[in-house]
Design a protein around this motif. Structure first.
Motif, PDB file in Angstrom:
ATOM      1  N   GLN A 100       0.882  -1.208   0.110  1.00 24.18           N
ATOM      2  CA  GLN A 100       0.122   0.068  -0.020  1.00 24.18           C
ATOM      3  C   GLN A 100       0.787   1.248  -0.035  1.00 24.18           C
ATOM      4  O   GLN A 100       1.879   1.178   0.622  1.00 24.18           O
ATOM      5  CB  GLN A 100      -0.882  -0.089   1.273  1.00 24.18           C
ATOM      6  N   TRP A 101       0.301   2.270  -0.653  1.00 24.33           N
ATOM      7  CA  TRP A 101       1.318   3.469  -0.777  1.00 24.33           C
ATOM      8  C   TRP A 101       1.447   3.943   0.752  1.00 24.33           C
ATOM      9  O   TRP A 101       0.792   4.092   1.504  1.00 24.33           O
ATOM     10  CB  TRP A 101       0.595   4.603  -1.442  1.00 24.33           C
ATOM     11  N   TYR A 110       1.646  -5.236   5.048  1.00 18.55           N
ATOM     12  CA  TYR A 110       1.176  -4.067   4.394  1.00 18.55           C
ATOM     13  C   TYR A 110       1.228  -4.132   2.832  1.00 18.55           C
ATOM     14  O   TYR A 110       0.794  -3.065   1.949  1.00 18.55           O
ATOM     15  CB  TYR A 110       2.352  -2.738   4.632  1.00 18.55           C
ATOM     16  N   GLU A 112      -0.254  -4.945  -0.534  1.00 17.22           N
ATOM     17  CA  GLU A 112      -1.692  -4.799  -1.059  1.00 17.22           C
ATOM     18  C   GLU A 112      -1.999  -5.981  -2.156  1.00 17.22           C
ATOM     19  O   GLU A 112      -3.170  -6.617  -2.427  1.00 17.22           O
ATOM     20  CB  GLU A 112      -2.268  -3.532  -1.631  1.00 17.22           C
TER      21      GLU A 112
END
Length: 124
Positions: A100-101, A110, A112
């Motif tokens: 995820q950004w 984390y 995605e």
């Protein structure tokens, strides 16, 4: 639909080499650091290597540093780590992932997007 598709795994003898590939489709990840993780039988998933899609800067786990060389092919939209001097301890399923950004790329929870994994087996 975003897809990460790994390939290149297989059976190799100790000291051998393999080149994995993660083909990305459905979007671009400019500015992201794409990560490789691996999970050996009976062990937790661990971070292996990362590469920033835009700059090409790389990071490696200590266990693979100086043996794995990560690269990206912008034209093919792929990330291709070269794995050298393989040992049985490298036996695992290898996964490509995109975080995820703004989150740590080296922490799996984390991520995605994940590929389906490619199996690497190193015989002694």
């Amino acid at each position: 639909q975003v897809q990460l598709v790994e390939s290149g795994g297989g059976l190799v003898q100790t000291g051998g080499s393999l080149r994995l590939s993660c083909a990305v489709s459905g979007r671009t990840f400019s500015g992201y650091t794409m990560a490789w993780f691996r999970q050996a039988p009976g062990k937790d998933r661990e971070f292996v290597a990362g590469i920033n899609w835009s700059s090409g800067s790389t990071t490696y786990a200590d266990s693979v540093k100086a043996r794995f060389i990560n690269s990206r092919d912008i034209a093919k939209n792929a990330v291709d780590p070269q794995m050298n001097s393989l040992t049985p301890e490298d036996t695992a399923v290898y996964y490509c992932a995109a975080p995820q950004w703004g989150t740590p790329y080296f922490i799996g929870r984390y991520s995605e997007y994940w590929g389906q994994g490619t199996k690497v087996t190193v015989s002694s």
